[in-house]
Design an enzyme around this catalytic site. Sequence first.
Site, PDB file in Angstrom:
ATOM      1  N   GLU A 197      39.924  97.097  -4.711  1.00  0.00           N
ATOM      2  CA  GLU A 197      40.259  96.042  -3.692  1.00  0.00           C
ATOM      3  C   GLU A 197      41.711  96.404  -3.367  1.00  0.00           C
ATOM      4  O   GLU A 197      42.569  96.544  -4.287  1.00  0.00           O
ATOM      5  CB  GLU A 197      40.192  94.759  -4.554  1.00  0.00           C
TER       6      GLU A 197
ATOM      7  N   ARG B 123      35.678  98.394 -19.661  1.00  0.00           N
ATOM      8  CA  ARG B 123      36.788  98.715 -18.869  1.00  0.00           C
ATOM      9  C   ARG B 123      37.994  99.174 -20.201  1.00  0.00           C
ATOM     10  O   ARG B 123      37.843  98.897 -21.345  1.00  0.00           O
ATOM     11  CB  ARG B 123      37.564  97.427 -18.306  1.00  0.00           C
TER      12      ARG B 123
ATOM     13  N   LYS C 184      46.265  94.121 -11.899  1.00  0.00           N
ATOM     14  CA  LYS C 184      47.014  94.224 -10.722  1.00  0.00           C
ATOM     15  C   LYS C 184      47.696  92.749 -10.515  1.00  0.00           C
ATOM     16  O   LYS C 184      48.935  93.057 -10.403  1.00  0.00           O
ATOM     17  CB  LYS C 184      46.255  94.381  -9.657  1.00  0.00           C
TER      18      LYS C 184
HETATM   19  P1  ATP Z   1      42.595  94.189 -11.791  1.00  0.00           P
HETATM   20  O1  ATP Z   1      42.058  93.018 -12.667  1.00  0.00           O
HETATM   21  O2  ATP Z   1      43.545  95.287 -12.277  1.00  0.00           O
HETATM   22  O3  ATP Z   1      42.729  93.908 -10.234  1.00  0.00           O
HETATM   23  P2  ATP Z   1      39.964  95.014 -10.696  1.00  0.00           P
HETATM   24  O4  ATP Z   1      38.952  95.424 -11.447  1.00  0.00           O
HETATM   25  O5  ATP Z   1      40.029  93.772  -9.997  1.00  0.00           O
HETATM   26  O6  ATP Z   1      41.153  95.061 -11.696  1.00  0.00           O
HETATM   27  P3  ATP Z   1      39.542  96.642  -8.390  1.00  0.00           P
HETATM   28  O7  ATP Z   1      40.417  97.125  -7.475  1.00  0.00           O
HETATM   29  O8  ATP Z   1      38.346  95.637  -8.029  1.00  0.00           O
HETATM   30  O9  ATP Z   1      40.400  95.967  -9.640  1.00  0.00           O
HETATM   31  O10 ATP Z   1      38.806  97.733  -9.215  1.00  0.00           O
HETATM   32  C1  ATP Z   1      38.193  99.131  -8.738  1.00  0.00           C
HETATM   33  C2  ATP Z   1      37.552  99.671  -9.487  1.00  0.00           C
HETATM   34  O11 ATP Z   1      38.283 100.266 -10.795  1.00  0.00           O
HETATM   35  C3  ATP Z   1      36.355  98.879  -9.876  1.00  0.00           C
HETATM   36  O12 ATP Z   1      35.069  99.532 -10.187  1.00  0.00           O
HETATM   37  C4  ATP Z   1      36.735  98.421 -11.570  1.00  0.00           C
HETATM   38  O13 ATP Z   1      35.645  98.028 -12.219  1.00  0.00           O
HETATM   39  C5  ATP Z   1      37.548  99.442 -11.977  1.00  0.00           C
HETATM   40  N1  ATP Z   1      38.627  99.127 -12.984  1.00  0.00           N
HETATM   41  C6  ATP Z   1      39.622  98.100 -12.796  1.00  0.00           C
HETATM   42  N2  ATP Z   1      40.024  98.041 -14.266  1.00  0.00           N
HETATM   43  C7  ATP Z   1      39.471  98.799 -14.894  1.00  0.00           C
HETATM   44  C8  ATP Z   1      39.678  99.264 -16.178  1.00  0.00           C
HETATM   45  N3  ATP Z   1      40.710  98.470 -17.007  1.00  0.00           N
HETATM   46  N4  ATP Z   1      39.074 100.113 -16.822  1.00  0.00           N
HETATM   47  C9  ATP Z   1      38.075 100.625 -16.128  1.00  0.00           C
HETATM   48  N5  ATP Z   1      37.819 100.399 -14.843  1.00  0.00           N
HETATM   49  C10 ATP Z   1      38.776  99.688 -14.254  1.00  0.00           C
HETATM   50 MG    MG Z   2      39.278  92.915  -8.514  1.00  0.00          MG
END
Ligand code: ATP
Ligand code: MG
Length: 568
Positions: free
Chosen positions: A42, A267, A277
């Site tokens: 995202e 994760r 983020k």
């Molecule tokens: P954040 O909470 O940091 O915003 P998010 O999962 O909301 O993380 P996205 O931009 O939606 O962020 O993530 C893109 C991809 O990265 C998704 O497929 C998500 O599952 C993966 N991802 C995000 N954080 C992790 C993590 N800590 N370990 C492994 N994969 C991750």
């Molecule tokens: Mg997200």
Amino acid sequence: MKSDPSNSASNSQSRHFIQQMIDTDNATAKHAGRVHTRFPPEPNGYLHIGHAKSICLNFGLAAEYGGLCNLRFDDTNPTKEEQEYIDSIKNDIRWLGFDWGDREYYASDYFEQLYQWAVQLIRAGQAYVCDLTAEDTREHRGTLTEPGTNSPYRDRTVEENLDLFERMNAGEFPNGSRTLRAKIDMASPNLNMRDPVMYRILHASHHRTGDAWCIYPMYDWAHGQSDSIERITHSICTLEFENHRPLYDWYLDALGVYHPQQIEFARLNLTYTVMSKRKFLLLVKEGKVEGWDDPRMPTIQGLRRRGYTPEAIRAFCTAIGVAKFNSTIDVSVLEECLREDLNERAPRAMAVLRPLKVVIDNYPEDEDELLEAANHPLNPAMGSRQVAFSRELYIERDDFMELPPKKFFRLAPGQEVRLRYAYFVTCTDVVKDPTTGAITEIHCTYDPDTRGGNAPDGRKVKGTIHWVSAKHAVDVEIRLYDHLFRKENPDDVPDGEDFFVNLNPNSLEILLDGKVEASLGDAEPGSHYQFERLGYFYVDPKTSTPGRPVFNRTTTLRDTWAKLKEKN
Ligand code: ATP
Ligand code: MG
């Protein structure tokens, strides 16, 4: 297909569960042998080391099986997303060493298709327009132990729903006044299945679609269908989406479209690190760090400015593996992967962080000489350089003690040490500031017969210290970093506090009177060095100026110096 099935079968112990699943899928021709993954960020912030795990996994699997990996921006939330984030995400993925070819997609590319699909569900009696406020919707939802209650708008006719949905889309209603919801089951034990919202009204400009839309799809409505449109075979996501899977399945089945297979993995969490983020945004906004690329941040940009290499990050992602259970990895595992990589690639140099002047009384005042120093102790191909030596040097303040304890083998009154690549010196005198008593310089004599660091009479010294020639040294700024948080789990906070209370007040130390050997005066921004005995340093590409490098300490050394001592 690149992977050799016989090989993968014999290796099944070392292959992680997703590889094993794909092996099985390929054996049964489930997706006709295709492997097509995607990385779906995202664009609401900068990527972090957790994303690197997902990137390495998705792009890595595609490469391993001769398949493809798409980059897809999940841009369903117009209020939090910006072009700046898109650019940085692309930049970071490329830097990590991956390539999505021409397959750069956006969920917003599918807004029209998603709208048509919503209409299809309304026509089938599987979606309805609901006028409950956000708060009422929450109340009707029930809890984990109690079923929800049906919305009073649940039984609207198809015609009424079509009319209202069209008018929602035409901009007739204010934000939050209506939603489109899937008609599933308000008593489902899975809360995600209790008539989830598919569309919300949001009169906001989108970074790609501008003002074309004033209703926006929820992530859950967009995500599975985006995967379907792109004909993703293995839709890999983190564990918190496991209980969204029944909903994604329901949508795809209700629409009767291509059905990717969702696989959840744990994760990445790291000690002394937050991993979200949203939290990084808070750190940046509240000025707790200097920006998204602050070298203390576990963002890709931060790690990069700290001196991490893509090779080290990829090695780390391989080393930690892929599992089904959440756990926290010790941040030292990441640091160790980095050391292994930098140990090979970083040329050695000498620098002094906190200088103490040394005068060699028996060295001629107007003389200099050049001494040969290897750029890498184990790799002669990296060559050597000439290091200037003269009567006045700098050594590290803590390499001298006036009243040393027993096992202090560095410099002390009457004690002899080796100056790396140079001579044996013995301390003869200590000069102090008459008012403060602070040591201002020390005096030594050198043994001219020990040039290169060995005594012809076979005499040994127990300590070897680094130094730079005062006359030739270049003044530099050096930044030392420590963990950003002082608690192993930064989210462990007392009631009523936020995670800021766990910030480490000493995570950054700026040294303004660092001295480096002359060869580093024009060190290229973005290059790596090992300062002997001190650690790995990176020439900061952001703040260095020509002739005035700023060095970020990437990481401390561990046993490198101990090994060197053994050799000498
Ligand atoms: P954040 O909470 O940091 O915003 P998010 O999962 O909301 O993380 P996205 O931009 O939606 O962020 O993530 C893109 C991809 O990265 C998704 O497929 C998500 O599952 C993966 N991802 C995000 N954080 C992790 C993590 N800590 N370990 C492994 N994969 C991750
Ligand atoms: Mg997200």
